[in-house]
Design a protein around this motif. Structure first.
Motif, PDB file in Angstrom:
ATOM      1  N   PHE A  21       0.893  -1.191  -0.029  1.00 25.51           N
ATOM      2  CA  PHE A  21       0.154  -0.003   0.032  1.00 25.51           C
ATOM      3  C   PHE A  21       0.758   1.164  -0.092  1.00 25.51           C
ATOM      4  N   HIS A  22       0.172   2.292  -0.371  1.00 27.20           N
ATOM      5  CA  HIS A  22       0.904   3.747  -0.031  1.00 27.20           C
ATOM      6  C   HIS A  22       0.393   4.157   1.319  1.00 27.20           C
ATOM      7  N   HIS A  23       1.093   5.232   1.846  1.00 26.14           N
ATOM      8  CA  HIS A  23       0.594   5.735   3.002  1.00 26.14           C
ATOM      9  C   HIS A  23      -0.469   6.717   2.800  1.00 26.14           C
ATOM     10  N   ALA A  24      -0.799   7.265   1.831  1.00 29.66           N
ATOM     11  CA  ALA A  24      -1.620   8.117   1.229  1.00 29.66           C
ATOM     12  C   ALA A  24      -3.378   7.596   1.429  1.00 29.66           C
ATOM     13  N   GLU A  25      -3.289   6.284   1.240  1.00 33.95           N
ATOM     14  CA  GLU A  25      -4.402   5.616   1.322  1.00 33.95           C
ATOM     15  C   GLU A  25      -5.200   5.415   2.724  1.00 33.95           C
ATOM     16  N   PHE A  26      -4.516   5.925   3.643  1.00 37.88           N
ATOM     17  CA  PHE A  26      -4.615   6.058   4.872  1.00 37.88           C
ATOM     18  C   PHE A  26      -4.753   7.465   5.829  1.00 37.88           C
ATOM     19  N   PRO A  27      -5.413   8.167   5.260  1.00 38.57           N
ATOM     20  CA  PRO A  27      -5.563   9.516   5.925  1.00 38.57           C
ATOM     21  C   PRO A  27      -6.079   9.532   7.366  1.00 38.57           C
ATOM     22  N   ALA A  28      -5.887  10.322   8.045  1.00 33.83           N
ATOM     23  CA  ALA A  28      -6.414  10.404   9.596  1.00 33.83           C
ATOM     24  C   ALA A  28      -7.979  10.197   9.815  1.00 33.83           C
ATOM     25  N   ASP A  29      -8.794  10.801   8.631  1.00 39.50           N
ATOM     26  CA  ASP A  29     -10.020  10.845   8.835  1.00 39.50           C
ATOM     27  C   ASP A  29     -10.569   9.410   8.689  1.00 39.50           C
ATOM     28  N   ARG A  30      -9.880   8.801   7.723  1.00 40.29           N
ATOM     29  CA  ARG A  30     -10.335   7.375   7.453  1.00 40.29           C
ATOM     30  C   ARG A  30      -9.843   6.442   8.730  1.00 40.29           C
ATOM     31  N   LEU A  31      -8.858   6.376   9.218  1.00 37.50           N
ATOM     32  CA  LEU A  31      -8.286   5.811  10.432  1.00 37.50           C
ATOM     33  C   LEU A  31      -9.323   5.949  11.570  1.00 37.50           C
ATOM     34  N   ARG A  32      -9.592   7.312  11.893  1.00 34.18           N
ATOM     35  CA  ARG A  32     -10.393   7.607  13.013  1.00 34.18           C
ATOM     36  C   ARG A  32     -11.709   7.038  12.743  1.00 34.18           C
ATOM     37  N   ALA A  33     -12.341   7.066  11.563  1.00 31.25           N
ATOM     38  CA  ALA A  33     -13.715   6.484  11.523  1.00 31.25           C
ATOM     39  C   ALA A  33     -13.662   4.940  11.571  1.00 31.25           C
ATOM     40  N   GLU A  34     -12.817   4.322  10.755  1.00 27.63           N
ATOM     41  CA  GLU A  34     -12.725   2.927  10.745  1.00 27.63           C
ATOM     42  C   GLU A  34     -12.334   2.098  11.813  1.00 27.63           C
ATOM     43  N   ARG A  35     -11.505   2.666  12.849  1.00 34.03           N
ATOM     44  CA  ARG A  35     -10.727   1.896  13.784  1.00 34.03           C
ATOM     45  C   ARG A  35     -11.809   1.335  14.789  1.00 34.03           C
ATOM     46  N   GLU A  36     -11.462   0.260  15.295  1.00 32.77           N
ATOM     47  CA  GLU A  36     -12.255  -0.431  16.435  1.00 32.77           C
ATOM     48  C   GLU A  36     -11.609  -0.753  17.370  1.00 32.77           C
ATOM     49  N   GLU A  37     -10.189  -0.597  17.332  1.00 31.96           N
ATOM     50  CA  GLU A  37      -9.369  -1.032  18.375  1.00 31.96           C
ATOM     51  C   GLU A  37      -8.165   0.114  18.938  1.00 31.96           C
ATOM     52  N   THR A  38      -7.926   0.153  20.286  1.00 35.89           N
ATOM     53  CA  THR A  38      -7.001   1.029  20.814  1.00 35.89           C
ATOM     54  C   THR A  38      -5.564   1.011  20.079  1.00 35.89           C
ATOM     55  N   ILE A  39      -4.847   2.016  20.083  1.00 39.51           N
ATOM     56  CA  ILE A  39      -3.560   2.011  19.291  1.00 39.51           C
ATOM     57  C   ILE A  39      -2.660   2.958  20.304  1.00 39.51           C
ATOM     58  N   SER A  40      -1.376   2.140  20.041  1.00 36.17           N
ATOM     59  CA  SER A  40      -0.240   2.751  20.988  1.00 36.17           C
ATOM     60  C   SER A  40       0.612   3.058  19.621  1.00 36.17           C
ATOM     61  N   VAL A  41       1.570   4.136  19.743  1.00 36.10           N
ATOM     62  CA  VAL A  41       2.719   4.294  19.196  1.00 36.10           C
ATOM     63  C   VAL A  41       3.971   4.684  20.078  1.00 36.10           C
ATOM     64  N   CYS A  42       5.039   3.806  19.903  1.00 39.07           N
ATOM     65  CA  CYS A  42       6.052   3.673  20.617  1.00 39.07           C
ATOM     66  C   CYS A  42       7.305   4.354  19.967  1.00 39.07           C
ATOM     67  N   VAL A  43       8.188   5.230  20.608  1.00 40.65           N
ATOM     68  CA  VAL A  43       9.443   5.497  19.872  1.00 40.65           C
ATOM     69  C   VAL A  43      10.535   5.250  20.702  1.00 40.65           C
ATOM     70  N   PRO A  44      11.469   4.259  20.330  1.00 42.66           N
ATOM     71  CA  PRO A  44      12.628   3.952  21.184  1.00 42.66           C
ATOM     72  C   PRO A  44      13.670   4.819  20.856  1.00 42.66           C
ATOM     73  N   ALA A  45      14.288   5.572  21.834  1.00 42.44           N
ATOM     74  CA  ALA A  45      15.330   6.557  21.524  1.00 42.44           C
ATOM     75  C   ALA A  45      16.423   6.599  22.594  1.00 42.44           C
ATOM     76  N   ARG A  46      17.470   7.325  22.143  1.00 41.29           N
ATOM     77  CA  ARG A  46      18.623   7.467  23.257  1.00 41.29           C
ATOM     78  C   ARG A  46      19.352   8.521  22.379  1.00 41.29           C
TER      79      ARG A  46
END
Length: 288
Positions: A4-29
């Protein structure tokens, strides 16, 4: 393999279609130079209702990385404070494994902290197939890797040297079903939490290759997808400094070939400490 290409998944689509909780993690040092440009768009996604948690796992940074992320609204945790019974944190893979113990989402997305051209489309693109495409359990990002040395004008290609010289040839030779993955070592990936909890995590540089092979063995190629994130520019290491990374990638592959009975154990090789599947720590006999 689905792509897929990221443009297929705009924020509005994800917000409307998601049914599960989502976490984003950034490992950093020690990523003060780039962490603000990563944390800010992720926090904006959280505030817009696209994701539920943004967690920066700050491994004892000396340059204020964690403070910068916290000031922007991200949650920040030191991996040494998580699952301390396992002793010192053994690199990136160990930090990611420990982070999974406090990530709350049913879908989990990891992104690296050193991208110079990060945008919200990284997370949106990685999460999109999990939210919108039936059967997808694991998503890898891919991108063009410009090469920039000593402040020079970036060349359009040439980055990702360990990927091209070690990871992809190894997959082509031993796991041809995975040869279509453009960036097998990408730190940008997303997966269903219950799948990640069943996986051991290699410590250090071996984490991405180990997860890739173990998830393939567990879930099969039909569970995979990859998403074009356009371009990723990051800080490049000297060629000689890439040897430990290449050795860890090789070690992840050879250890799994031995488990599968396809490679005799010669008694030598790269030591690959692994953390056990997190689900084992939550079982009555797992001590958790």
């Amino acid at each position: 393999m689905r792509a897929f290409h990221h443009a297929e998944f705009p924020a509005d689509r994800l917000r409307a279609e998601r049914e599960e909780t989502i976490s984003v993690c950034v490992p950093a040092r020690d990523e003060a130079a780039t962490i603000a440009a990563i944390a800010a768009p992720l926090v904006a996604l959280r505030e817009a209702g696209v994701v539920d948690q943004v967690l920066v796992v700050d491994g004892d940074s000396r340059d204020g990385t964690g403070a910068i992320a916290a000031a922007l609204g991200a949650d920040v945790v030191n991996p040494a404070e998580l699952l301390p019974q396992f002793g010192p944190v053994l690199g990136k893979g160990d930090a990611m494994w420990r982070a999974l113990s406090v990530l709350t989402g049913e879908l989990v997305c990891f992104v690296d902290a050193d991208s110079e051209d990060f945008g919200a489309h990284f997370a949106r693109g990685l999460l999109g197939p999990l939210v919108c495409e039936p059967g997808v359990q694991f998503v890898k990002g891919f991108y063009r890797r410009p090469f920039k040395a000593n402040g020079a004008i970036p060349e359009p290609t040439g980055g990702g040297r360990v990927t091209e010289l070690a990871a992809r040839p190894l997959l082509q030779a031993f796991y041809p079903e995975l040869a279509a993955l453009r960036q097998p070592l990408a730190g940008e990936f997303a997966a269903r939490r219950e799948l990640l909890e069943r996986m051991p995590f290699c410590t250090g540089y071996a984490v991405e290759m180990g997860l890739l092979l173990d998830i393939h063995a567990e879930a099969g190629i039909d569970a995979f997808a990859q998403v074009d994130l356009d371009s990723r520019q990051n800080r490049h290491q000297r060629l000689e400094d890439l040897t430990p990374m290449a050795a860890a990638v090789l070690g992840a592959v050879t250890s799994r070939l031995r488990r599968e009975g396809r490679l005799l154990d010669g008694g030598d090789g790269v030591a690959l400490p692994e953390r056990p599947p997190l689900i084992q720590l939550r079982s009555p006999c797992g001590g958790g």
